[in-house]
Design a protein around this motif. Structure first.
Motif, PDB file in Angstrom:
ATOM      1  N   GLU A 451      12.531 -42.637  -9.974  1.00 32.79           N
ATOM      2  CA  GLU A 451      12.613 -43.586  -8.862  1.00 32.79           C
ATOM      3  C   GLU A 451      13.009 -44.957  -9.389  1.00 32.79           C
ATOM      4  N   LEU A 452      13.918 -45.629  -8.697  1.00 30.69           N
ATOM      5  CA  LEU A 452      14.365 -46.948  -9.157  1.00 30.69           C
ATOM      6  C   LEU A 452      13.267 -47.990  -8.970  1.00 30.69           C
ATOM      7  N   ALA A 453      13.040 -48.789 -10.013  1.00 33.94           N
ATOM      8  CA  ALA A 453      12.097 -49.890  -9.880  1.00 33.94           C
ATOM      9  C   ALA A 453      12.697 -51.168 -10.479  1.00 33.94           C
ATOM     10  N   MET A 454      13.372 -51.055 -11.620  1.00 34.11           N
ATOM     11  CA  MET A 454      13.888 -52.220 -12.340  1.00 34.11           C
ATOM     12  C   MET A 454      15.430 -52.192 -12.357  1.00 34.11           C
ATOM     13  N   PRO A 455      16.075 -53.365 -12.591  1.00 36.16           N
ATOM     14  CA  PRO A 455      17.552 -53.396 -12.607  1.00 36.16           C
ATOM     15  C   PRO A 455      18.149 -52.453 -13.654  1.00 36.16           C
ATOM     16  N   GLU A 456      17.423 -52.202 -14.759  1.00 36.63           N
ATOM     17  CA  GLU A 456      17.991 -51.351 -15.815  1.00 36.63           C
ATOM     18  C   GLU A 456      17.720 -49.861 -15.583  1.00 36.63           C
ATOM     19  N   ASP A 457      17.091 -49.525 -14.452  1.00 34.42           N
ATOM     20  CA  ASP A 457      16.782 -48.120 -14.169  1.00 34.42           C
ATOM     21  C   ASP A 457      17.989 -47.386 -13.588  1.00 34.42           C
ATOM     22  N   VAL A 458      18.123 -46.111 -13.912  1.00 34.17           N
ATOM     23  CA  VAL A 458      19.123 -45.269 -13.258  1.00 34.17           C
ATOM     24  C   VAL A 458      18.466 -43.938 -12.903  1.00 34.17           C
ATOM     25  N   VAL A 459      18.940 -43.375 -11.800  1.00 34.43           N
ATOM     26  CA  VAL A 459      18.511 -42.027 -11.429  1.00 34.43           C
ATOM     27  C   VAL A 459      19.724 -41.111 -11.601  1.00 34.43           C
ATOM     28  N   ASP A 460      19.514 -40.048 -12.334  1.00 38.15           N
ATOM     29  CA  ASP A 460      20.613 -39.130 -12.672  1.00 38.15           C
ATOM     30  C   ASP A 460      20.790 -38.132 -11.523  1.00 38.15           C
ATOM     31  N   THR A 461      21.350 -38.608 -10.403  1.00 43.57           N
ATOM     32  CA  THR A 461      21.358 -37.804  -9.168  1.00 43.57           C
ATOM     33  C   THR A 461      22.111 -36.487  -9.336  1.00 43.57           C
ATOM     34  N   ALA A 462      23.213 -36.500 -10.127  1.00 48.32           N
ATOM     35  CA  ALA A 462      24.012 -35.272 -10.270  1.00 48.32           C
ATOM     36  C   ALA A 462      23.588 -34.449 -11.480  1.00 48.32           C
ATOM     37  N   GLY A 463      22.674 -34.972 -12.272  1.00 49.67           N
ATOM     38  CA  GLY A 463      22.219 -34.251 -13.467  1.00 49.67           C
ATOM     39  C   GLY A 463      23.217 -34.294 -14.618  1.00 49.67           C
ATOM     40  N   SER A 464      24.260 -35.131 -14.495  1.00 53.37           N
ATOM     41  CA  SER A 464      25.288 -35.093 -15.552  1.00 53.37           C
ATOM     42  C   SER A 464      24.827 -35.788 -16.838  1.00 53.37           C
ATOM     43  N   LEU A 465      23.926 -36.777 -16.711  1.00 55.95           N
ATOM     44  CA  LEU A 465      23.376 -37.409 -17.933  1.00 55.95           C
ATOM     45  C   LEU A 465      22.534 -36.399 -18.700  1.00 55.95           C
TER      46      LEU A 465
END
Ligand SMILES: Cc1cc2nc3c(=O)[nH]c(=O)nc-3n(C[C@H](O)[C@H](O)[C@H](O)COP(=O)(O)OP(=O)(O)OC[C@H]3O[C@@H](n4cnc5c(N)ncnc54)[C@H](O)[C@@H]3O)c2cc1C
Length: 508
Positions: A451-465
């Motif tokens: 879940e996003l909380a901070m500016p440096e956060d990312v959510v890997d929605t497609a699972g590609s990371l």
């Protein structure tokens, strides 16, 4: 003399020098880039940009300009002596989340240089045309370089570092006493020229094989010209006149309907295969053709120079900001084997081309430069059990579909810039402190979270990371500014240790 030294003096504004200048400009260092020609070069010369170099341009923030002037995946039609056509192309497959630019881009070299100069200007830098290096002297902490301008004025420029990006005939290389080992093969020659032509379509790169040798016409995207290429056998006239070029074309194509019109830039290329045995002598470094030259077969030369500059840029910046000078030894350690590999590849392709009486146009793992990496480098470290496919020293793959607080992003967009990236899977308390400690190296964290909380956060929605980095065993990756993985680790303390070991910084 009491003169204040600039950080870096770059000699030569070809693709290598310009890429280095862009790297230094974005880091805000003081530098000058001088070019002995009075104006920019006109020739198409290296017209193939490999996928890895496209990633360099993405990292610099100028990929859209480059793509807009070139053509991806150009079809190639090869006609044999019996007139039979065989089709292939420079297509490298569909873009993937981890490889956004899979194909070679055909684009004239002067367009690349133009794009780099404009990018440099946007960062406040500018090439000084008509200024030639004549000699230099280095001391322990600076280099004094004597230059002359077109109207005969001379000036001494003091810099902390001097980088020779001055091409195959490099004065910097000769003056600093570097060996340039290899051979010149006078028998292998080729006319290369930019021409206008009638009677031939622009939809593909055409090559004609003939018992005498080959001829080719490659449309140059974003121009109305073709690049003309024709091998010249030992007994043959290599005169660079339009009549000679037309006669060779008619013999090799067995056609008289293709008419060459005006000829612009032209050159008689001779096989010259050489490289240096080291990349640095004190405060003097070499990059690009100044350090390695070879046949154009496989389209590697300009690309290797661009990637030399991308490797050297952040290391020079780090040393100037206070890292140990030893970091610069890794430039030679990493790039010299790459140059040796490129020489061997282009030699193989040249031999093949001579045997086939054609041009070797390859588009595979060896030529796209995506597999260039530095696994054996002293900068590449792995800590903990490794279950990931990736190894330290590998190119950091891209990933798409990343949700961030400022919208959807690709990983390459987050890597764009001069900073190091600490890619962390999961939430870790110690990261802020670590980022602060190594802030002088522009370290940024990218936290992969649910879940996003901070500016440096990312959510890997497609699972590609996750697919590319497989973080189960190793949640921490340090990605260098040139897009290679420096460290893969299972614990955060290893990140601190990696920075301490790699930079052995002096007090700042
Ligand atoms: C016919 C041909 C086809 C090619 N095809 C390909 C290809 O398909 N793909 C590919 O990747 N590469 C190709 N190449 C190679 C590519 O053109 C070179 O590798 C590339 O230009 C090297 O870039 P560079 O910046 O290192 O050197 P250069 O482009 O040679 O630039 C060096 C610059 O330094 C300047 N200079 C020299 N001495 C001084 C001095 N004393 N003071 C100031 N300035 C100085 C020169 O004027 C020049 O502008 C080809 C080359 C040729 C000739």
């Amino acid at each position: 003399m009491g003169q204040k030294a600039i950080d870096v003096l770059i000699i030569g504004a070809g693709p290598t020098g310009l890429t280095l200048a862009c790297e230094l400009a974005r880091s805000g260092l003081s530098f000058r880039i001088i070019e002995k020609s009075a104006a920019s070069q006109a020739g198409s010369r290296g017209k193939g940009i490999q996928p890895r170099s496209l990633e360099v341009f993405d990292n610099l923030g100028m990929i859209d300009t480059v793509l807009s002037h070139g053509q991806m995946g150009m079809p190639i039609c090869s006609v044999d002596a019996a007139g039979k056509e065989a089709w292939s192309g420079l297509e490298g497959g569909e873009p993937r989340p981890d490889i956004p630019y899979p194909s070679t881009l055909v684009i004239p070299q002067w367009r690349i240089e133009e794009a780099l100069r404009n990018h440099l200007l946007s960062h406040g830098g500018e090439v000084e045309f008509g200024v030639e290096l004549v000699s230099f002297d280095q001391s322990l902490d600076s280099v004094d370089t004597e230059v002359v301008t077109g109207d005969g004025e001379s000036e001494t420029i003091r810099s902390r570092w001097l980088v020779g990006c001055d091409g195959g005939h490099s004065i910097v290389r000769k003056h600093a006493g570097f060996e340039f080992l290899g051979e010149t093969i006078d028998d292998i020659r080729m006319i290369v020229a930019d021409v206008r032509a009638e009677g031939v379509e622009r939809s593909c790169w055409r090559m004609w094989r003939h018992e005498e040798g080959f001829a080719a016409l490659c449309p140059l995207p974003s121009t109305d010209q073709f690049q003309y290429q024709a091998s010249i056998v030992p007994s043959q006239d290599g005169e660079l006149s339009i009549d000679n070029m037309q006669a060779i074309l008619e013999t090799r194509t067995r056609r008289t309907d293709i008419r060459l019109k005006d000829v612009g830039w032209r050159s008689l290329w001779r096989a010259n295969v050489r490289m240096v045995d080291r990349y640095r002598s004190g405060r003097v470094l070499l990059a690009g053709d100044a350090a390695h030259i070879h046949s154009p077969a496989g389209g590697q030369g300009m690309n290797t120079g661009i990637q030399d500059a991308h490797n050297l840029g952040w290391k020079l910046v780090s040393v100037i900001r206070g890292a140990s000078i030893l970091l610069l030894n890794t430039y030679e350690e990493e790039r010299l084997p790459v140059a040796a590999g490129v020489l061997s590849l282009s030699n193989d392709l040249l031999r093949q081309a001579i045997k086939d009486r054609g041009i070797a146009v390859k588009r595979d793992e060896r030529t796209n430069q995506l597999s260039v990496g530095y696994r054996g480098s002293s900068l590449s470290r792995e800590e903990g059990a490794q279950r990931a496919l990736l190894r330290a020293g590998d190119r950091a793959p891209d990933a798409s579909g990343l949700r961030t607080t400022s919208g959807e992003r690709r990983l390459f967009e987050l890597l764009r810039g001069e900073h190091f990236t600490l890619l962390c899977f999961g939430v870790h308390q110690e990261i802020d402190e670590l980022v602060l400690k190594h802030n002088w190296l522009r370290l940024r964290a990218v936290n992969v979270v649910a879940e996003l909380a901070m500016p440096e956060d990312v959510v890997d929605t497609a699972g590609s990371l996750h697919a590319a980095y497989a973080p189960d065993a190793t949640p921490f990756y340090v990605i260098r500014p040139d897009g290679y993985i420096g460290l893969i680790a299972d614990r955060i303390s290893a990140v601190d240790t990696w920075f301490e070991a790699a930079f052995q910084s002096k007090s700042r």
